[in-house]
Design an enzyme around this catalytic site. Structure first.
Site, mmCIF file in Angstrom:
data_model
loop_
_atom_site.group_PDB
_atom_site.id
_atom_site.type_symbol
_atom_site.label_atom_id
_atom_site.label_comp_id
_atom_site.label_asym_id
_atom_site.label_seq_id
_atom_site.Cartn_x
_atom_site.Cartn_y
_atom_site.Cartn_z
ATOM 1 N N SER A 152 0.849 -1.204 0.028
ATOM 2 C CA SER A 152 0.054 -0.081 -0.051
ATOM 3 C C SER A 152 0.929 1.142 -0.004
ATOM 4 O O SER A 152 2.201 1.083 0.296
ATOM 5 C CB SER A 152 -1.080 0.108 1.103
ATOM 6 O OG SER A 152 -1.635 1.220 1.407
ATOM 7 N N TYR A 165 -2.948 -0.402 9.841
ATOM 8 C CA TYR A 165 -2.778 -0.676 8.657
ATOM 9 C C TYR A 165 -1.250 -0.420 7.944
ATOM 10 O O TYR A 165 -0.776 -1.106 7.233
ATOM 11 C CB TYR A 165 -3.782 -0.261 7.526
ATOM 12 C CG TYR A 165 -3.854 -0.670 6.102
ATOM 13 C CD1 TYR A 165 -4.894 -1.900 5.882
ATOM 14 C CD2 TYR A 165 -3.457 -0.009 4.938
ATOM 15 C CE1 TYR A 165 -4.580 -2.319 4.668
ATOM 16 C CE2 TYR A 165 -3.520 -0.243 3.984
ATOM 17 C CZ TYR A 165 -4.282 -1.556 3.667
ATOM 18 O OH TYR A 165 -4.300 -2.076 2.190
#
Length: 271
Positions: A152, A165
């Site tokens: 990500s 995250y």
């Protein structure tokens, strides 16, 4: 060149198969002649995807598995080998986030739930680690195989709110490089481990964060667009070309990298 980029007759295992990202690449890989083993908690969640692929002549089968459970994955591994005889590709797409591992605009980092942070780390890091070990062992015995992990933009830089995250994806990127070195040096140059780092794509999980009910962008959505040189969000199928490349012999000397697919977001300083 077409042979170099070809993936015909490759057997690809995909975790998190019920998600939109997995559905897009599964359809794309099947269209290029790959055989797919879709891993999901419930087969019913991927029935429409199975039907779509089979209706166009694709080879696909779904398996129920818990990616955090070694016994579950070992059982599925044996079933896949029995059905298809080999495992050439592993796409670790499963992942996610929890509200308690994020920092809302009216919160600080001290409001994070440690329990949710642990769960997010378990899902994103161990949910990549465990399948990589189970299916990577098969590849090591074959002396051939490709693992592609999903990272990500949040791993490379601080993106507000998604603390848990971000940390877990950053750890996963480090593991990607670590395993790439281990596989190549100890089992041969036919083993490759890489990751892609998608930029910003509007999906079910983030739609409310990025768009208003009238379809206009929220302030967060505008900030992302303003820091993306291409000036737009990505389309899910724009990840597929990069994944095809990394799966193919065209990338046979590439291992241990994280490939951004982000419209220039990671290159731009904002100035």
């Amino acid at each position: 060149m077409s042979k170099m980029f070809g993936i015909e007759n490759k057997v690809a295992v995909i975790t998190g198969a019920s998600g939109a990202l997995a559905g897009s690449i599964a359809t794309s890989l099947a269209g290029s002649g790959a055989t797919l083993a879709l891993l999901t908690r419930k087969k019913s969640s991927v029935q429409s995807l199975l039907d779509e692929i089979k209706n166009v002549g694709g080879h696909v089968k779904a398996y129920e598995a818990d990616i955090l459970n070694e016994d579950s994955l070992n059982k599925v591994k044996n079933e896949i080998l029995s059905d298809f005889g080999k495992i050439d590709i592993l796409l670790n797409i499963a992942g996610g986030n929890l509200p308690g591992a994020t920092v809302a605009p009216d919160q600080t980092i001290f409001d994070i739930s440690v329990e949710d942070f642990k769960k997010v780390t378990e899902l994103n890091l161990n949910g990549t680690l465990i399948p990589s070990l189970i299916f990577g062992k098969v590849m090591s015995e074959q002396k051939q195989g490709v693992i592609i992990n999903y990272s990500s933009m949040a791993a490379d830089r601080v993106i507000t709110r998604v603390a848990g995250y971000s940390a877990s994806k950053a750890a996963m990127e480090n593991f990607t490089k670590w395993m790439a070195v281990e596989m190549a040096t100890k089992f041969g140059n036919g083993l490759r481990v890489n990751a892609i780092a998608p930029g910003f794509f509007i999906g079910k999980q983030n739609k409310a964060l990025l768009t208003n009910e009238d379809g206009s962008f929220t302030q967060r959505g505008k900030n992302i667009i303003n820091n993306t040189p291409m000036g737009r969000f990505g389309e899910i199928d724009e990840l597929n070309g990069a994944i095809h490349f990394l799966c193919s012999d065209a990338a046979r000397f590439i291992t241990g990298i994280v490939l951004p697919v982000d419209g220039g977001f990671s290159a731009f300083s904002g100035v």
